[in-house]
Scaffold this active site. Structure first.
Site, PDB file in Angstrom:
ATOM      1  N   HIS A  51      29.503  41.394  30.361  1.00 34.26           N
ATOM      2  CA  HIS A  51      28.805  41.685  31.621  1.00 34.26           C
ATOM      3  C   HIS A  51      28.686  43.188  31.892  1.00 34.26           C
ATOM      4  O   HIS A  51      28.348  43.588  33.002  1.00 34.26           O
ATOM      5  CB  HIS A  51      29.488  40.982  32.802  1.00 34.26           C
ATOM      6  CG  HIS A  51      29.273  39.493  32.793  1.00 34.26           C
ATOM      7  ND1 HIS A  51      30.023  38.615  33.552  1.00 34.26           N
ATOM      8  CD2 HIS A  51      28.395  38.723  32.108  1.00 34.26           C
ATOM      9  CE1 HIS A  51      29.603  37.377  33.333  1.00 34.26           C
ATOM     10  NE2 HIS A  51      28.622  37.411  32.456  1.00 34.26           N
ATOM     11  N   TYR A  80      28.693  49.633  43.499  1.00 35.84           N
ATOM     12  CA  TYR A  80      29.405  49.902  42.244  1.00 35.84           C
ATOM     13  C   TYR A  80      30.245  51.177  42.331  1.00 35.84           C
ATOM     14  O   TYR A  80      31.287  51.265  41.671  1.00 35.84           O
ATOM     15  CB  TYR A  80      28.429  49.933  41.060  1.00 35.84           C
ATOM     16  CG  TYR A  80      27.941  48.538  40.731  1.00 35.84           C
ATOM     17  CD1 TYR A  80      28.770  47.637  40.059  1.00 35.84           C
ATOM     18  CD2 TYR A  80      26.695  48.091  41.146  1.00 35.84           C
ATOM     19  CE1 TYR A  80      28.354  46.341  39.805  1.00 35.84           C
ATOM     20  CE2 TYR A  80      26.262  46.798  40.883  1.00 35.84           C
ATOM     21  CZ  TYR A  80      27.103  45.932  40.213  1.00 35.84           C
ATOM     22  OH  TYR A  80      26.703  44.635  39.964  1.00 35.84           O
ATOM     23  N   ASP A 107      35.669  46.092  34.438  1.00 42.67           N
ATOM     24  CA  ASP A 107      36.709  47.132  34.473  1.00 42.67           C
ATOM     25  C   ASP A 107      37.147  47.466  33.041  1.00 42.67           C
ATOM     26  O   ASP A 107      36.800  46.766  32.093  1.00 42.67           O
ATOM     27  CB  ASP A 107      37.904  46.675  35.351  1.00 42.67           C
ATOM     28  CG  ASP A 107      38.702  45.521  34.743  1.00 42.67           C
ATOM     29  OD1 ASP A 107      39.142  45.630  33.578  1.00 42.67           O
ATOM     30  OD2 ASP A 107      38.896  44.497  35.438  1.00 42.67           O
ATOM     31  N   ASN A 148      34.794  40.910  32.577  1.00 42.62           N
ATOM     32  CA  ASN A 148      35.123  41.982  33.523  1.00 42.62           C
ATOM     33  C   ASN A 148      34.418  43.278  33.152  1.00 42.62           C
ATOM     34  O   ASN A 148      34.302  43.616  31.982  1.00 42.62           O
ATOM     35  CB  ASN A 148      36.634  42.217  33.541  1.00 42.62           C
ATOM     36  CG  ASN A 148      37.386  40.994  34.019  1.00 42.62           C
ATOM     37  OD1 ASN A 148      36.773  40.094  34.592  1.00 42.62           O
ATOM     38  ND2 ASN A 148      38.681  40.941  33.779  1.00 42.62           N
ATOM     39  N   THR A 200      39.608  32.990  34.917  1.00 43.87           N
ATOM     40  CA  THR A 200      38.179  32.836  35.189  1.00 43.87           C
ATOM     41  C   THR A 200      37.917  31.446  35.760  1.00 43.87           C
ATOM     42  O   THR A 200      38.520  30.463  35.332  1.00 43.87           O
ATOM     43  CB  THR A 200      37.313  33.071  33.931  1.00 43.87           C
ATOM     44  OG1 THR A 200      35.948  32.753  34.241  1.00 43.87           O
ATOM     45  CG2 THR A 200      37.766  32.270  32.725  1.00 43.87           C
TER      46      THR A 200
HETATM   47  P1  OAD Z   1      35.901  34.333  39.788  1.00 41.05           P
HETATM   48  O1  OAD Z   1      36.165  35.092  41.040  1.00 41.05           O
HETATM   49  O2  OAD Z   1      34.814  33.347  39.772  1.00 41.05           O
HETATM   50  O3  OAD Z   1      37.216  33.579  39.352  1.00 41.05           O
HETATM   51  C1  OAD Z   1      38.447  34.238  39.346  1.00 41.05           C
HETATM   52  C2  OAD Z   1      39.483  33.319  38.758  1.00 41.05           C
HETATM   53  O4  OAD Z   1      40.692  34.041  38.698  1.00 41.05           O
HETATM   54  C3  OAD Z   1      39.737  32.055  39.577  1.00 41.05           C
HETATM   55  O5  OAD Z   1      39.712  30.931  38.732  1.00 41.05           O
HETATM   56  C4  OAD Z   1      41.125  32.293  40.158  1.00 41.05           C
HETATM   57  O6  OAD Z   1      41.868  31.088  40.289  1.00 41.05           O
HETATM   58  C5  OAD Z   1      41.740  33.188  39.112  1.00 41.05           C
HETATM   59  N1  OAD Z   1      42.857  34.040  39.540  1.00 41.05           N
HETATM   60  C6  OAD Z   1      43.098  34.574  40.758  1.00 41.05           C
HETATM   61  N2  OAD Z   1      44.236  35.295  40.727  1.00 41.05           N
HETATM   62  C7  OAD Z   1      44.716  35.212  39.455  1.00 41.05           C
HETATM   63  C8  OAD Z   1      45.859  35.742  38.781  1.00 41.05           C
HETATM   64  N3  OAD Z   1      46.753  36.501  39.419  1.00 41.05           N
HETATM   65  N4  OAD Z   1      46.030  35.437  37.477  1.00 41.05           N
HETATM   66  C9  OAD Z   1      45.126  34.657  36.819  1.00 41.05           C
HETATM   67  N5  OAD Z   1      44.045  34.141  37.399  1.00 41.05           N
HETATM   68  C10 OAD Z   1      43.829  34.405  38.704  1.00 41.05           C
HETATM   69  O7  OAD Z   1      35.743  35.435  38.614  1.00 41.05           O
HETATM   70  P2  OAD Z   1      35.124  35.244  37.149  1.00 41.05           P
HETATM   71  O8  OAD Z   1      35.390  33.893  36.613  1.00 41.05           O
HETATM   72  O9  OAD Z   1      35.549  36.433  36.356  1.00 41.05           O
HETATM   73  O10 OAD Z   1      29.633  38.416  36.933  1.00 41.05           O
HETATM   74  O11 OAD Z   1      33.593  35.392  37.490  1.00 41.05           O
HETATM   75  C11 OAD Z   1      32.646  35.390  36.469  1.00 41.05           C
HETATM   76  C12 OAD Z   1      31.519  36.318  36.802  1.00 41.05           C
HETATM   77  O12 OAD Z   1      31.025  36.057  38.117  1.00 41.05           O
HETATM   78  C13 OAD Z   1      31.902  37.780  36.869  1.00 41.05           C
HETATM   79  O13 OAD Z   1      31.939  38.391  35.587  1.00 41.05           O
HETATM   80  C14 OAD Z   1      30.830  38.377  37.710  1.00 41.05           C
HETATM   81  C15 OAD Z   1      30.778  37.317  38.789  1.00 41.05           C
HETATM   82  O14 OAD Z   1      29.619  37.217  39.497  1.00 41.05           O
HETATM   83  C16 OAD Z   1      28.668  39.296  37.195  1.00 41.05           C
HETATM   84  O15 OAD Z   1      28.735  40.073  38.133  1.00 41.05           O
HETATM   85  C17 OAD Z   1      27.519  39.235  36.232  1.00 41.05           C
END
Ligand code: OAD
Length: 229
Positions: free
Chosen positions: A104, A53, A89, A87, A171
């Site tokens: 989160h 972190y 951040d 997020n 997401t």
């Molecule tokens: P993921 O890494 O699972 O998904 C990221 C998403 O962002 C994907 O669907 C990509 O297609 C998309 N993406 C990539 N570049 C992009 C851009 N320029 N504009 C828009 N979208 C884009 O991340 P999350 O869905 O946030 O939790 O993951 C959910 C949770 O899993 C997080 O909060 C974290 C992680 O483990 C914890 O740590 C508890």
């Protein structure tokens, strides 16, 4: 004022320079989350968890919000905008958004391991083994780890039920319970899903998937919504 509820994930911060989790070269391709983001990891190797972190926090201090974060701020001119973010951040806040719920947790905060109500801002980027709360207990990152309950779910669910419009941005919608929030939104509510991999979600009505990068799509979509109201 109509209420727009926005569910964001790591993709909205990608163009600021922060890695997502599951894309190629995402964080979970380079780390095993069990070893850095779980209660077991904290029990077995807290220094590695802190380091993971600390690296994230150091990077966060070096990046800036992007056009997608700023577009959501513009939306507040005509809508009651509520952001529910996965997020950790703080780019929504630094862009200027006023209502952000971090389901989160928050990377720039630390929490007492003895009393979870004791939450502190972290000065700079480093949280160290030995850093203590006012009661003398070790501080941990104020984030939700795998296997821990998402305490803010009831508040997030309540917001979803109040939405007049839903936006889902950047997401993968694979991590529950967060991913299930979209099913709390009324079927009749217009929904936009902005993500390079956006597609229809089985059984979801009134959904417009927009395949593209958040910083490229959001300014135009927001402009349209501002004209509509
Ligand atoms: P993921 O890494 O699972 O998904 C990221 C998403 O962002 C994907 O669907 C990509 O297609 C998309 N993406 C990539 N570049 C992009 C851009 N320029 N504009 C828009 N979208 C884009 O991340 P999350 O869905 O946030 O939790 O993951 C959910 C949770 O899993 C997080 O909060 C974290 C992680 O483990 C914890 O740590 C508890």
């Amino acid at each position: 004022m109509k209420k727009i509820v926005v569910l964001t994930g790591a993709g909205i911060s990608a163009e600021s320079g922060l890695k997502t989790f599951r894309d190629s070269n995402g964080l979970w391709r380079n780390y095993r989350f069990e070893e850095v983001a779980s209660p077991v990891a904290w029990a077995q190797n807290p220094e590695l968890v802190l380091e993971f972190y600390n690296i994230r926090r150091k990077q966060l201090l070096e990046v800036e919000p992007n056009a997608a974060h700023y577009a959501l701020v513009d939306l507040e001119a005509k809508y009651d905008v509520r952001i529910v973010t996965q997020n950790i951040d703080d780019l929504h806040e630094r862009a200027g958004s006023n209502n952000v719920l971090h389901i989160h947790g928050e990377l720039r905060k630390a929490r007492s391991t003895a009393d979870p109500s004791l939450i502190y801002d972290i000065e700079g980027w480093e949280l160290k083994w030995g850093d203590q709360c006012e009661k003398g207990s070790q501080l941990r990152p104020h984030v939700v780890w795998f296997g821990e309950p998402v305490e803010l779910m009831p508040r997030a669910e309540a917001l979803m039920r109040q939405a007049d419009i839903l936006m889902v941005i950047g997401t993968s919608l694979v991590v529950y319970p967060a991913a299930g929030l979209i099913y709390d939104v009324d079927a009749a509510v217009p929904k936009y899903y902005v993500d390079p991999n956006a597609k229809n979600i089985g059984g979801m009505r009134n959904l417009t998937p927009i395949a593209g990068k958040a910083a490229e799509v959001l300014p135009g979509l927001v402009e349209r919504l501002l004209k509509e109201e």
